[in-house]
Design a protein around this motif. Structure first.
Motif, PDB file in Angstrom:
ATOM      1  N   CYS A 131       0.827  -1.207   0.000  1.00 17.10           N
ATOM      2  CA  CYS A 131       0.000   0.000   0.000  1.00 17.10           C
ATOM      3  C   CYS A 131       0.864   1.262   0.000  1.00 17.10           C
ATOM      4  O   CYS A 131       0.621   2.207  -0.765  1.00 17.10           O
ATOM      5  N   LEU A 132       1.873   1.274   0.860  1.00 18.92           N
ATOM      6  CA  LEU A 132       2.738   2.447   0.967  1.00 18.92           C
ATOM      7  C   LEU A 132       3.533   2.683  -0.310  1.00 18.92           C
ATOM      8  O   LEU A 132       3.616   3.826  -0.805  1.00 18.92           O
ATOM      9  N   GLU A 133       4.098   1.627  -0.869  1.00 20.58           N
ATOM     10  CA  GLU A 133       4.948   1.816  -2.044  1.00 20.58           C
ATOM     11  C   GLU A 133       4.127   2.083  -3.311  1.00 20.58           C
ATOM     12  O   GLU A 133       4.622   2.689  -4.254  1.00 20.58           O
ATOM     13  N   ARG A 134       2.874   1.659  -3.305  1.00 19.61           N
ATOM     14  CA  ARG A 134       1.980   2.039  -4.406  1.00 19.61           C
ATOM     15  C   ARG A 134       1.787   3.562  -4.392  1.00 19.61           C
ATOM     16  O   ARG A 134       1.813   4.217  -5.441  1.00 19.61           O
ATOM     17  N   GLU A 135       1.593   4.117  -3.203  1.00 18.73           N
ATOM     18  CA  GLU A 135       1.436   5.571  -3.076  1.00 18.73           C
ATOM     19  C   GLU A 135       2.699   6.297  -3.501  1.00 18.73           C
ATOM     20  O   GLU A 135       2.639   7.340  -4.158  1.00 18.73           O
ATOM     21  N   VAL A 136       3.852   5.739  -3.160  1.00 14.66           N
ATOM     22  CA  VAL A 136       5.123   6.337  -3.567  1.00 14.66           C
ATOM     23  C   VAL A 136       5.219   6.400  -5.089  1.00 14.66           C
ATOM     24  O   VAL A 136       5.594   7.434  -5.668  1.00 14.66           O
ATOM     25  N   MET A 137       4.864   5.316  -5.765  1.00 12.00           N
ATOM     26  CA  MET A 137       4.938   5.279  -7.228  1.00 12.00           C
ATOM     27  C   MET A 137       4.000   6.318  -7.844  1.00 12.00           C
ATOM     28  O   MET A 137       4.374   7.030  -8.796  1.00 12.00           O
ATOM     29  N   GLN A 138       2.800   6.418  -7.305  1.00 13.88           N
ATOM     30  CA  GLN A 138       1.825   7.375  -7.827  1.00 13.88           C
ATOM     31  C   GLN A 138       2.355   8.805  -7.713  1.00 13.88           C
ATOM     32  O   GLN A 138       2.225   9.613  -8.642  1.00 13.88           O
ATOM     33  N   ARG A 139       2.949   9.118  -6.586  1.00 17.29           N
ATOM     34  CA  ARG A 139       3.440  10.482  -6.370  1.00 17.29           C
ATOM     35  C   ARG A 139       4.650  10.801  -7.243  1.00 17.29           C
ATOM     36  O   ARG A 139       4.733  11.883  -7.830  1.00 17.29           O
ATOM     37  N   LEU A 140       5.585   9.875  -7.322  1.00 16.44           N
ATOM     38  CA  LEU A 140       6.790  10.131  -8.102  1.00 16.44           C
ATOM     39  C   LEU A 140       6.488  10.313  -9.580  1.00 16.44           C
ATOM     40  O   LEU A 140       7.107  11.137 -10.258  1.00 16.44           O
ATOM     41  N   LEU A 172      13.275   6.167  -2.618  1.00 12.52           N
ATOM     42  CA  LEU A 172      12.073   6.428  -3.413  1.00 12.52           C
ATOM     43  C   LEU A 172      11.070   7.257  -2.620  1.00 12.52           C
ATOM     44  O   LEU A 172      10.521   8.243  -3.116  1.00 12.52           O
ATOM     45  N   ALA A 173      10.840   6.854  -1.377  1.00 11.56           N
ATOM     46  CA  ALA A 173       9.869   7.564  -0.539  1.00 11.56           C
ATOM     47  C   ALA A 173      10.352   8.965  -0.197  1.00 11.56           C
ATOM     48  O   ALA A 173       9.568   9.925  -0.195  1.00 11.56           O
ATOM     49  N   GLU A 174      11.640   9.109   0.092  1.00  6.59           N
ATOM     50  CA  GLU A 174      12.184  10.429   0.412  1.00  6.59           C
ATOM     51  C   GLU A 174      12.019  11.394  -0.758  1.00  6.59           C
ATOM     52  O   GLU A 174      11.763  12.595  -0.567  1.00  6.59           O
ATOM     53  N   ILE A 207       6.367  12.305   6.181  1.00  5.63           N
ATOM     54  CA  ILE A 207       5.536  11.287   6.837  1.00  5.63           C
ATOM     55  C   ILE A 207       5.606   9.973   6.069  1.00  5.63           C
ATOM     56  O   ILE A 207       5.813   8.902   6.647  1.00  5.63           O
ATOM     57  N   LEU A 208       5.436  10.047   4.750  1.00  3.73           N
ATOM     58  CA  LEU A 208       5.490   8.844   3.925  1.00  3.73           C
ATOM     59  C   LEU A 208       6.878   8.204   4.011  1.00  3.73           C
ATOM     60  O   LEU A 208       6.996   6.976   4.123  1.00  3.73           O
ATOM     61  N   ALA A 209       7.914   9.025   3.986  1.00  2.29           N
ATOM     62  CA  ALA A 209       9.274   8.503   4.067  1.00  2.29           C
ATOM     63  C   ALA A 209       9.517   7.795   5.395  1.00  2.29           C
ATOM     64  O   ALA A 209      10.160   6.741   5.436  1.00  2.29           O
ATOM     65  N   MET A 231       6.522  -2.460  -9.173  1.00  2.00           N
ATOM     66  CA  MET A 231       6.777  -2.490  -7.739  1.00  2.00           C
ATOM     67  C   MET A 231       6.010  -3.628  -7.075  1.00  2.00           C
ATOM     68  O   MET A 231       6.547  -4.342  -6.211  1.00  2.00           O
ATOM     69  N   HIS A 232       4.764  -3.798  -7.488  1.00  5.97           N
ATOM     70  CA  HIS A 232       3.937  -4.879  -6.924  1.00  5.97           C
ATOM     71  C   HIS A 232       4.604  -6.237  -7.186  1.00  5.97           C
ATOM     72  O   HIS A 232       4.696  -7.073  -6.286  1.00  5.97           O
ATOM     73  N   SER A 233       5.072  -6.436  -8.410  1.00  2.00           N
ATOM     74  CA  SER A 233       5.719  -7.694  -8.772  1.00  2.00           C
ATOM     75  C   SER A 233       7.032  -7.879  -8.003  1.00  2.00           C
ATOM     76  O   SER A 233       7.339  -8.976  -7.526  1.00  2.00           O
TER      77      SER A 233
END
Length: 229
Positions: free
Chosen positions: A86-95, A136-138, A144-146, A195-197
């Motif tokens: 869930c968190l890394e999906r949000e990271v991908m969307q934002r980047l 990626l998150a940073e 907060i996400l990072a 990322m999911h894979s």
């Protein structure tokens, strides 16, 4: 990355790094007196570091039994990987909605470090693989996400130390390169799928290893993580 600065935190930083790099395995006892002697600090400072790591899920403190590296259950492992998706999906969307140029440069620089140590330094490869996801998150600019990603990636490193079959770091580097390519194109759907894979591949390798050696000499291990004066 995420280094602390006050006098009490070098112990925390070193313990945390040793756990993430899987030098300290799940279940290993963490005696305050031995750690204090290794770093030349009081038991109070060591205890503060252990309490912080306990709050992050990396250490388990039991009354009258002391502290040890946490041993996540298989149920917790699956739950943590679900939350990480869930968190890394949000990271991908934002980047993928941001200017890719500074993002791609930072990621490619990090990937070059991963490639540099591939097959040469397994401990550093483990740490760099996790730090790729923290970076990626940073790069989203969300503190907060990072912070959330930093904590959950660290817990995943602990899970892999507890439930892990040997795996090739080369696969991880190749998958990281594919994620970078998708972000460079601004293709959020592709980046999210990659990322999911990638995370599922890591999760699928999380198999119980009953041969864990928990007779580690903690002082000897931590001496390698003691900050230079």
């Amino acid at each position: 990355m995420y280094k602390s600065s006050t006098r009490s935190f070098p112990v925390y930083d070193s313990l945390r790094q040793a756990i993430i790099e899987q030098a300290l395995k799940p279940g290993v006892k963490l005696p305050e007196d031995s750690i204090g002697e290794t770093f030349g600090v009081s038991r109070t400072i060591v205890r503060n570091a252990l309490v912080r790591l306990d709050a992050e899920g990396l250490v388990d403190i039991q009354p009258n039994r002391g502290a040890s590296v946490a041993e996540p259950t298989i149920e917790e492992a699956y739950d943590i990987f679900d939350m990480r998706q869930c968190l890394e999906r949000e990271v991908m969307q934002r980047l993928c909605a941001m200017d890719p140029k500074p993002i791609i440069k930072a990621l490619k620089d990090h990937l070059a470090e991963e490639e540099k140590y591939l097959g040469k330094d397994g401990t550093r490869s483990i740490r760099l693989a996790g730090e790729f996801h923290i970076l990626l998150a940073e790069l989203t600019g969300s503190r907060i996400l990072a912070n959330y990603v930093n904590e959950i990636v660290s817990r995943c490193s602990l899970i892999l130390a507890r439930f892990a079959q040997a795996h090739s770091a080369e696969c991880g580097v190749e998958e990281h390169a594919e994620i970078i390519e998708a972000i460079a194109r601004g293709d959020a759907e592709r980046a999210t799928t990659q990322m999911h894979s990638h995370l599922h591949g890591v999760q699928d390798r999380a198999l119980l290893n009953p041969e864990d050696d928990r007779t580690e000499n903690v002082a000897q291990i931590l001496s390698r993580y003691r900050p230079e004066k």
